[in-house]
Design an enzyme around this catalytic site. Structure first.
Site, PDB file in Angstrom:
ATOM      1  N   SER A 191     -11.530   3.523  -4.059  1.00  0.00           N
ATOM      2  CA  SER A 191     -12.577   2.512  -3.874  1.00  0.00           C
ATOM      3  C   SER A 191     -13.965   3.150  -3.878  1.00  0.00           C
ATOM      4  O   SER A 191     -14.961   2.491  -3.594  1.00  0.00           O
ATOM      5  CB  SER A 191     -12.348   1.742  -2.573  1.00  0.00           C
ATOM      6  N   TYR A 197     -15.509   6.113 -11.188  1.00  0.00           N
ATOM      7  CA  TYR A 197     -14.984   4.940 -10.478  1.00  0.00           C
ATOM      8  C   TYR A 197     -15.445   3.641 -11.163  1.00  0.00           C
ATOM      9  O   TYR A 197     -14.646   2.737 -11.419  1.00  0.00           O
ATOM     10  CB  TYR A 197     -15.453   5.013  -9.021  1.00  0.00           C
ATOM     11  N   LEU A 234       1.523   2.692  -7.068  1.00  0.00           N
ATOM     12  CA  LEU A 234       1.304   1.896  -8.282  1.00  0.00           C
ATOM     13  C   LEU A 234       1.217   2.736  -9.546  1.00  0.00           C
ATOM     14  O   LEU A 234       1.191   2.190 -10.649  1.00  0.00           O
ATOM     15  CB  LEU A 234       0.058   1.020  -8.114  1.00  0.00           C
ATOM     16  N   ASP A 237       0.870  -1.181   0.000  1.00  0.00           N
ATOM     17  CA  ASP A 237       0.000   0.000   0.000  1.00  0.00           C
ATOM     18  C   ASP A 237       0.899   1.222   0.000  1.00  0.00           C
ATOM     19  O   ASP A 237       2.100   1.126   0.278  1.00  0.00           O
ATOM     20  CB  ASP A 237      -0.919   0.004   1.249  1.00  0.00           C
ATOM     21  N   ARG A 293     -29.930  -1.235   0.687  1.00  0.00           N
ATOM     22  CA  ARG A 293     -29.236  -1.600  -0.562  1.00  0.00           C
ATOM     23  C   ARG A 293     -28.179  -2.678  -0.313  1.00  0.00           C
ATOM     24  O   ARG A 293     -28.034  -3.624  -1.068  1.00  0.00           O
ATOM     25  CB  ARG A 293     -28.606  -0.340  -1.160  1.00  0.00           C
ATOM     26  N   SER A 317     -16.177  -4.051  -9.182  1.00  0.00           N
ATOM     27  CA  SER A 317     -17.215  -3.530  -8.280  1.00  0.00           C
ATOM     28  C   SER A 317     -18.605  -3.627  -8.899  1.00  0.00           C
ATOM     29  O   SER A 317     -18.754  -3.609 -10.133  1.00  0.00           O
ATOM     30  CB  SER A 317     -16.896  -2.063  -7.985  1.00  0.00           C
TER      31      SER A 317
HETATM   32  C1  15L Z   1     -17.738  -0.149  -3.846  1.00  0.00           C
HETATM   33  O1  15L Z   1     -17.299  -0.492  -4.936  1.00  0.00           O
HETATM   34  C2  15L Z   1     -16.873   0.541  -2.860  1.00  0.00           C
HETATM   35  O2  15L Z   1     -15.537   0.122  -2.933  1.00  0.00           O
HETATM   36  C3  15L Z   1     -17.394   0.466  -1.458  1.00  0.00           C
HETATM   37  O3  15L Z   1     -16.716   1.427  -0.694  1.00  0.00           O
HETATM   38  C4  15L Z   1     -18.900   0.666  -1.385  1.00  0.00           C
HETATM   39  O4  15L Z   1     -19.215   1.977  -1.790  1.00  0.00           O
HETATM   40  C5  15L Z   1     -19.556  -0.350  -2.290  1.00  0.00           C
HETATM   41  O5  15L Z   1     -19.065  -0.270  -3.597  1.00  0.00           O
HETATM   42  C6  15L Z   1     -21.071  -0.206  -2.318  1.00  0.00           C
HETATM   43  O6  15L Z   1     -21.655  -0.109  -3.399  1.00  0.00           O
HETATM   44  O7  15L Z   1     -21.656  -0.258  -1.254  1.00  0.00           O
END
Ligand code: 15L
Length: 275
Positions: free
Chosen positions: A72, A133, A49, A31, A171, A108
């Site tokens: 994230s 993102y 990175l 990290d 959710r 994600s």
């Molecule tokens: C994600 O992709 C994120 O990394 C996380 O922090 C949350 O926001 C998650 O989605 C989510 O949709 O709850």
């Protein structure tokens, strides 16, 4: 024992994963930030990175990479570009140059966040990102596909919902992934002998789930947790949200920064452009 590099190891998901996998692999945690929690037998390598040099240094001599590093959540374009686009490219390319065969890319639910909640989607749907993102996660999935097809790398994409000890809202009842189910999926991604390029959903066995996760089940995933056990408490705490966000799987990511089209399409072409 296999050596597994985890990038973004100081983050929440990285920390849950390192805790669950402690003692099962030799883990190199990497990290930009220092690790808050450390686990026995795991070493640390600081790396940025967005630098290929750093990416080459940390991917040397490992059996598999779990690339969690980067933004994230939604962020400014410059940050997403450097951490999630350049950083992701550097990790795949450095792994290839160092002869690392297997990469796990935790993508994600926001790569497909513009699908409606009433729709059940599987690993074959086309991407519908809900944010910059989300676009960066689609980029990583596409890069994985390229590196699998062109260079024979073994790429396991895990479209993660939300990793937490318990689901935090309505959710998340649909997309929750418990830490031990996360570890099971990552272990499949590291160990399964027949991975070429796969997309699976990183969710537990949630009664209210939106995904057809048959691809994960085909590879042997047997989730142990279901968010329904928490549903009563979660729903009792739930406050009404944005009505548009409520329609889509990506929730608040869908409506963040949403502005009306400043130059609306001429009337005739509107219906053609509608999906
Ligand atoms: C994600 O992709 C994120 O990394 C996380 O922090 C949350 O926001 C998650 O989605 C989510 O949709 O709850």
């Amino acid at each position: 024992m296999k050596t597994v590099l985890i990038t973004g190891a100081a983050g929440d998901v990285g920390t849950h994963l390192r805790r669950e996998l402690a003692g099962r692999y030799h883990i190199i945690a990497s990290d930009l930030r220092a690790l808050k929690e450390k686990f026995k037998g795991q070493s640390f390598k600081r790396a940025d990175l967005s630098s290929m040099r750093d990416a080459l240094r940390i991917t040397k001599g490992v059996d598999a990479v779990v690339h969690l590093g980067g933004y994230s959540v939604e962020g400014p374009w410059e940050g997403i570009l450097s951490a999630n686009i350049v950083g992701c490219y550097n990790v795949f390319e450095a792994a290839r140059r160092n002869g690392v065969k297997r990469i796990l890319f935790p993508t994600s639910n926001h790569a497909v966040g513009f699908y409606a909640r009433e729709q059940t989607i599987d690993h074959r749907v086309y991407p519908r990102p809900d944010s910059r993102y989300g676009v960066s996660k689609v980029f990583g999935e596409a890069l994985g596909s390229l590196y699998a097809d062109k260079y024979g790398m073994q790429v396991f994409c895990l479209r993660i919902g939300n990793v937490a000890p318990a689901p935090v809202d309505k959710r998340r009842l649909s997309i929750w992934l418990s830490p031990r189910d996360l570890a099971q999926l990552v272990t499949i991604g590291i160990e399964h002998p027949d991975i070429r390029f796969e997309i699976v959903y990183g969710v537990s066995n949630n009664t209210r789930g939106w995904y057809d996760n048959s691809n994960a089940f085909r590879l042997g995933y047997e989730p142990r947790d279901d968010s329904e056990a928490f549903a009563r408490d979660v729903l009792a705490r739930e406050k009404p949200g944005d009505p548009t966000a409520e329609l889509y799987q990506g929730g608040a990511f869908v409506v963040a920064e949403k502005i009306p089209n400043p130059a609306p399409l001429p009337r005739k072409s509107r219906s053609k452009r509608r999906r």
